[in-house]
Scaffold this active site. Structure first.
Site, PDB file in Angstrom:
ATOM      1  N   ASP A   1       0.790  -1.238   0.000  1.00  0.00           N
ATOM      2  CA  ASP A   1       0.000   0.000   0.000  1.00  0.00           C
ATOM      3  C   ASP A   1       0.820   1.286   0.000  1.00  0.00           C
ATOM      4  O   ASP A   1       0.372   2.304   0.520  1.00  0.00           O
ATOM      5  CB  ASP A   1      -0.909  -0.011   1.229  1.00  0.00           C
ATOM      6  CG  ASP A   1      -0.131  -0.222   2.518  1.00  0.00           C
ATOM      7  OD1 ASP A   1       1.082   0.022   2.530  1.00  0.00           O
ATOM      8  OD2 ASP A   1      -0.745  -0.650   3.518  1.00  0.00           O
TER       9      ASP A   1
ATOM     10  N   GLU B   1      -0.131  -9.107  -1.131  1.00  0.00           N
ATOM     11  CA  GLU B   1      -0.799  -8.555   0.067  1.00  0.00           C
ATOM     12  C   GLU B   1      -1.988  -7.688  -0.352  1.00  0.00           C
ATOM     13  O   GLU B   1      -2.165  -6.543   0.073  1.00  0.00           O
ATOM     14  CB  GLU B   1       0.152  -7.763   0.969  1.00  0.00           C
ATOM     15  CG  GLU B   1      -0.369  -7.611   2.383  1.00  0.00           C
ATOM     16  CD  GLU B   1       0.585  -6.834   3.290  1.00  0.00           C
ATOM     17  OE1 GLU B   1       0.510  -5.598   3.317  1.00  0.00           O
ATOM     18  OE2 GLU B   1       1.393  -7.476   3.982  1.00  0.00           O
TER      19      GLU B   1
ATOM     20  N   GLU C   1      -2.149   5.195   2.789  1.00  0.00           N
ATOM     21  CA  GLU C   1      -2.055   3.781   2.387  1.00  0.00           C
ATOM     22  C   GLU C   1      -3.394   3.186   1.941  1.00  0.00           C
ATOM     23  O   GLU C   1      -3.441   2.372   1.017  1.00  0.00           O
ATOM     24  CB  GLU C   1      -1.470   2.939   3.528  1.00  0.00           C
ATOM     25  CG  GLU C   1       0.015   3.169   3.786  1.00  0.00           C
ATOM     26  CD  GLU C   1       0.297   4.336   4.718  1.00  0.00           C
ATOM     27  OE1 GLU C   1      -0.671   5.018   5.136  1.00  0.00           O
ATOM     28  OE2 GLU C   1       1.478   4.590   5.024  1.00  0.00           O
TER      29      GLU C   1
ATOM     30  N   HIS D   1       5.294   4.353  14.526  1.00  0.00           N
ATOM     31  CA  HIS D   1       5.740   5.313  13.509  1.00  0.00           C
ATOM     32  C   HIS D   1       4.612   5.897  12.684  1.00  0.00           C
ATOM     33  O   HIS D   1       4.836   6.773  11.875  1.00  0.00           O
ATOM     34  CB  HIS D   1       6.757   4.644  12.580  1.00  0.00           C
ATOM     35  CG  HIS D   1       6.144   3.623  11.665  1.00  0.00           C
ATOM     36  ND1 HIS D   1       5.603   3.948  10.447  1.00  0.00           N
ATOM     37  CD2 HIS D   1       5.959   2.285  11.805  1.00  0.00           C
ATOM     38  CE1 HIS D   1       5.125   2.854   9.875  1.00  0.00           C
ATOM     39  NE2 HIS D   1       5.326   1.838  10.671  1.00  0.00           N
TER      40      HIS D   1
ATOM     41  N   HIS E   1      11.892   4.989  14.911  1.00  0.00           N
ATOM     42  CA  HIS E   1      11.855   5.295  13.477  1.00  0.00           C
ATOM     43  C   HIS E   1      12.577   6.622  13.242  1.00  0.00           C
ATOM     44  O   HIS E   1      12.447   7.549  14.035  1.00  0.00           O
ATOM     45  CB  HIS E   1      10.387   5.400  13.040  1.00  0.00           C
ATOM     46  CG  HIS E   1      10.187   5.303  11.564  1.00  0.00           C
ATOM     47  ND1 HIS E   1      10.220   6.399  10.747  1.00  0.00           N
ATOM     48  CD2 HIS E   1       9.961   4.236  10.747  1.00  0.00           C
ATOM     49  CE1 HIS E   1      10.013   6.014   9.497  1.00  0.00           C
ATOM     50  NE2 HIS E   1       9.851   4.702   9.472  1.00  0.00           N
TER      51      HIS E   1
HETATM   52  N1  UDP Z   1      11.661  -3.680  11.583  1.00  0.00           N
HETATM   53  C1  UDP Z   1      13.040  -3.745  11.549  1.00  0.00           C
HETATM   54  N2  UDP Z   1      13.744  -2.948  12.411  1.00  0.00           N
HETATM   55  C2  UDP Z   1      13.143  -2.088  13.271  1.00  0.00           C
HETATM   56  C3  UDP Z   1      11.722  -2.026  13.288  1.00  0.00           C
HETATM   57  C4  UDP Z   1      11.003  -2.838  12.404  1.00  0.00           C
HETATM   58  O1  UDP Z   1      13.631  -4.513  10.782  1.00  0.00           O
HETATM   59  O2  UDP Z   1      13.847  -1.385  14.006  1.00  0.00           O
HETATM   60  C5  UDP Z   1      10.904  -4.541  10.652  1.00  0.00           C
HETATM   61  C6  UDP Z   1       9.866  -5.406  11.310  1.00  0.00           C
HETATM   62  O3  UDP Z   1      10.427  -6.603  11.767  1.00  0.00           O
HETATM   63  C7  UDP Z   1       8.853  -5.590  10.189  1.00  0.00           C
HETATM   64  C8  UDP Z   1       8.956  -4.326   9.384  1.00  0.00           C
HETATM   65  O4  UDP Z   1      10.186  -3.708   9.764  1.00  0.00           O
HETATM   66  O5  UDP Z   1       9.211  -6.674   9.357  1.00  0.00           O
HETATM   67  C9  UDP Z   1       7.812  -3.396   9.658  1.00  0.00           C
HETATM   68  O6  UDP Z   1       8.059  -2.196   9.046  1.00  0.00           O
HETATM   69  P1  UDP Z   1       7.365  -0.832   9.466  1.00  0.00           P
HETATM   70  O7  UDP Z   1       6.928  -0.910  10.887  1.00  0.00           O
HETATM   71  O8  UDP Z   1       8.313   0.250   9.067  1.00  0.00           O
HETATM   72  O9  UDP Z   1       6.142  -0.711   8.468  1.00  0.00           O
HETATM   73  P2  UDP Z   1       4.685  -1.318   8.373  1.00  0.00           P
HETATM   74  O10 UDP Z   1       4.786  -2.800   8.528  1.00  0.00           O
HETATM   75  O11 UDP Z   1       3.832  -0.660   9.409  1.00  0.00           O
HETATM   76  O12 UDP Z   1       4.238  -0.938   7.005  1.00  0.00           O
END
Ligand code: UDP
Length: 386
Positions: free
Chosen positions: A98, A120, A134, A207, A240
């Site tokens: 997204d 997804e 998103e 974040h 973040h």
């Molecule tokens: N993640 C990471 N390091 C961090 C925080 C998150 O590798 O310090 C990974 C987490 O394991 C997951 C992904 O980032 O696989 C999630 O990304 P994010 O939270 O940025 O985005 P969202 O999933 O909300 O789109």
């Protein structure tokens, strides 16, 4: 006979994590080959993931700039992606989830009459402004896509409600559940691991754009109160890099000996943290899907989730961003062993570690290389490799 070219376009960390198992699976295939294009909407976090999985993009559009607006990114992605797609002429373009990259890559593919597969697909809040932008990115991508890889039956049902052709939808599980097996043998020995020893670790990630400011401040105050009240609890928060998040986190959470605000973790380090974590507080989508693979309960710091399967299965609880509510829900899980066990012992409802294998099978079916549709993902079976 030449191989079918599958172009995968992505631009941010979570997309890269979730596309990586598919890139690796396609690279092993006899009759298909991956062609990876990154827009690099977020540079550093993306590169880290590419490095972790040893993925070398065929094209790097490098669109990120300081203080970029959503419109800036859009213009640069359109300008730079169009000639790449025209030159490569893939048989299909796969996008994920997204982001702006997802929608814009689908749109360029559509303009060039190239088939689009949406990985997804079908997640919805039905609220145009949350998550922003998103929800619109994924709805618009859904309109443009020819093949939809829905992670779960709920996502499939959403697509059917939108009158998508049932034959174009494959229920595959989420590719993020394939990642633990890929990283099972790896460990990063981050110093934070030793610091956590023999204490209960609350892992925090937060974040989301719609929570910037006051909502984050309320959540962080609840977390600080928890640490002050429960002496064996430590908090680890990989913050973040967005200044809107970092500034509030430092104001509310710095200066306590049992709270560590650290830089974002590499994925291998993050998986080490999952193995150490007792409880997770997050507004991240990917974390909601990953944590059940490690048997860790998740409190979701949002009012809504496009992952209701986790709430229904009991691995996630939606707690919003009200300070009292966040405090009391976390307090319950930290003090009531039965409530904790009920959440910690559920099989991952988002996938079984075979999502990318099913997507590859669905692509074979789409290209006429196999006659049967792949078996859909059905939750409840134990994941492989964790
Ligand atoms: N993640 C990471 N390091 C961090 C925080 C998150 O590798 O310090 C990974 C987490 O394991 C997951 C992904 O980032 O696989 C999630 O990304 P994010 O939270 O940025 O985005 P969202 O999933 O909300 O789109």
């Amino acid at each position: 006979m030449s191989k079918r070219k599958v172009m995968l376009v992505f631009g941010v960390r979570p997309e890269a994590i979730k596309m990586a198992p598919l890139v690796l699976a396609l690279a092993q295939h006899d009759a298909m080959e991956p062609c990876v294009v990154v827009t690099a909407q977020h540079r550093a976090l993306l590169d880290h993931v590419l490095h972790t999985f040893g993925i070398h993009p065929a094209h790097d559009l490098d669109v990120m700039q300081q203080q970029q607006t959503l419109e800036d990114i859009s213009v640069r992605v359109l300008e730079r992606l169009a000639p790449v797609m025209r030159a490569e002429r893939p048989d299909i373009v796969l996008v994920h989830g997204d982001t702006l990259t997802t929608f814009l890559a689908s749109y360029v593919a559509f303009l060039q009459c190239i088939r689009v597969g949406h990985v997804e697909a079908g997640l919805r809040t039905w609220d145009k402004h949350a998550p922003y932008p998103e929800e619109m990115n994924r709805q618009l991508t859904g309109v443009l896509a020819d093949v939809h890889f829905a992670p779960t039956k709920w996502a499939q049902d959403n697509l059917l409600r939108e009158q998508k052709d049932a034959d174009s939808i494959f229920v595959t599980g989420n590719t993020i559940t394939d990642v633990p097996a890929l990283l099972a043998q790896r460990s990063a020995a981050h110093a934070i691991g030793a610091w956590c020893a023999n204490r209960r670790v609350v892992l925090v990630t937060a974040h989301r754009r719609e929570s910037h400011g006051d909502a984050h401040r309320r959540v962080f105050r609840a977390i600080r109160r928890l640490v002050e009240r429960i002496p064996d609890v430590v908090v680890v928060y990989p913050v973040h890099p967005s200044p809107a998040v970092r500034d509030v986190a430092e104001e509310e959470l710095s200066g306590h000996e049992r709270i560590r605000l650290i830089d974002p973790l590499g994925l291998v380090e993050m998986y080490d943290m999952y193995r150490l974590a007792y409880l997770i507080l997050t507004d991240s989508g990917g974390v909601q899907e990953e944590a059940p693979s490690f048997g860790v309960p998740v409190l979701v710091l949002r009012d809504t989730t496009e992952r209701p399967e986790g709430v229904a299965a009991g691995t996630l609880r939606l707690v919003g961003t009200d300070e009292e509510r966040v405090f009391s829900e976390a307090w319950t899980l930290l003090t009531d062993a039965r409530a904790y066990r009920a959440m910690a012992s559920v099989a991952n409802p988002f996938g079984d570690g075979r999502a990318s294998a099913r997507i590859v099978e669905a692509l074979e079916y789409t290209f006429g290389m196999r006659m049967q549709r792949p078996e859909p993902f059905v939750p409840g079976r134990k994941e492989c490799g964790v």
